[in-house]
Design an enzyme around this catalytic site. Sequence first.
Site, PDB file in Angstrom:
ATOM      1  N   ASP A   1       0.706  -1.413  -0.031  1.00 40.22           N
ATOM      2  CA  ASP A   1       0.087  -0.129  -0.134  1.00 40.22           C
ATOM      3  C   ASP A   1       0.821   1.328   0.093  1.00 40.22           C
ATOM      4  O   ASP A   1       0.377   2.364  -0.372  1.00 40.22           O
ATOM      5  CB  ASP A   1      -0.953  -0.093   1.033  1.00 40.22           C
ATOM      6  CG  ASP A   1      -0.356   0.004   2.447  1.00 40.22           C
ATOM      7  OD1 ASP A   1       0.896  -0.191   2.710  1.00 40.22           O
ATOM      8  OD2 ASP A   1      -0.934   0.190   3.551  1.00 40.22           O
TER       9      ASP A   1
ATOM     10  N   LYS B   1      -1.159  -9.221   3.228  1.00 35.82           N
ATOM     11  CA  LYS B   1      -0.311  -8.814   4.420  1.00 35.82           C
ATOM     12  C   LYS B   1      -1.208  -7.920   5.080  1.00 35.82           C
ATOM     13  O   LYS B   1      -1.793  -7.019   4.740  1.00 35.82           O
ATOM     14  CB  LYS B   1       0.988  -8.224   3.993  1.00 35.82           C
ATOM     15  CG  LYS B   1       1.829  -7.563   4.981  1.00 35.82           C
ATOM     16  CD  LYS B   1       3.157  -7.367   4.741  1.00 35.82           C
ATOM     17  CE  LYS B   1       3.612  -5.941   3.912  1.00 35.82           C
ATOM     18  NZ  LYS B   1       2.876  -4.855   4.804  1.00 35.82           N
TER      19      LYS B   1
ATOM     20  N   GLU C   1       9.528  -4.149  10.272  1.00 35.14           N
ATOM     21  CA  GLU C   1       9.850  -2.916   9.688  1.00 35.14           C
ATOM     22  C   GLU C   1      10.618  -1.765  10.629  1.00 35.14           C
ATOM     23  O   GLU C   1      10.069  -1.492  11.674  1.00 35.14           O
ATOM     24  CB  GLU C   1       8.772  -2.049   9.002  1.00 35.14           C
ATOM     25  CG  GLU C   1       9.214  -0.690   8.491  1.00 35.14           C
ATOM     26  CD  GLU C   1       7.908  -0.259   7.437  1.00 35.14           C
ATOM     27  OE1 GLU C   1       7.197  -1.001   7.225  1.00 35.14           O
ATOM     28  OE2 GLU C   1       8.105   0.919   6.843  1.00 35.14           O
TER      29      GLU C   1
HETATM   30  O1  KIV Z   1       3.606  -1.113   1.775  1.00 39.29           O
HETATM   31  C1  KIV Z   1       4.611  -1.414   1.581  1.00 39.29           C
HETATM   32  O2  KIV Z   1       5.688  -1.231   0.506  1.00 39.29           O
HETATM   33  C2  KIV Z   1       5.369  -2.338   2.624  1.00 39.29           C
HETATM   34  C3  KIV Z   1       6.690  -2.710   2.546  1.00 39.29           C
HETATM   35  C4  KIV Z   1       7.616  -1.622   2.648  1.00 39.29           C
HETATM   36  C5  KIV Z   1       7.018  -3.918   3.772  1.00 39.29           C
HETATM   37  O3  KIV Z   1       4.643  -2.605   3.739  1.00 39.29           O
END
Ligand code: KIV
Length: 256
Positions: free
Chosen positions: A45, A114, A183
Amino acid sequence: MKKRKTVVDILQMKGKETISSLTAYDCVTAALLERAGCDILLVGDSLGNVLLGYPHTLQVTMEDMLRHAAAVARGSKQALLVADMPFLSYQAGLESALQNAGRFLAESGVQAVKIEGGKRNQMLIQRMVEIGIPVMGHIGMTPQSVHTFGGYRRTGKTSRDAETLMQEALAIEEAGAFAIVLECVEHEVAAKITSELKIPTIGIGSGEACDGQVLVINDLLGYSLQPPPGFVKPAIDLAAMVSETVSNYIQQLKKS
Ligand code: KIV
């Protein structure tokens, strides 16, 4: 042709091979990244900040994510595809979260979703996995909670925070997630979590001990209007290359 990687393949890579993951938001980038050997393409996102010009990921909608996830799926044959569930698509209730997660698999063609957060998502992850939706967890600095954190910051600095992160990671593993993003977690804390968990950790700004690494593709390529986060050293300056190429093209055009 090589078959597509599965969550089982990713689980089995732990301790054997470093897992590579990059974000992809479109068909061409997806094809190029997996041709280069990327194991997991994450439709993050982060496309809210990176592509759509929003200040945060909070404005990104299910429709945005489904459209980009489908584009990535059209460009990809081999990598495991994971899509971020956007803000409010899984926080408002179990029923709607399951419906929304299912849409990613059914409509866009990714193989997993995710979600951000630890213990509070334990039941949700368990239910998703039970009905056939593989889940990647995400703890540490979770951008959808930027206002709660009071900005983008590193996590796990105190021993109490480190212990909380460990408990969050264990809760996600116990719920059945196949991997977990860490993260901006202090490196020693990420290393400890990595050694405790049976599932792979995928780090971003969390040190080399993680089982894999993920980066926003635009940060790696230097293709952005913003400076990259401190932990990324862009491999090339694609923004400058684009500006120069287009400028040369326009000069030629005006001369002729
Ligand atoms: O949204 C994203 O790109 C992410 C990654 C940086 C882990 O969640």
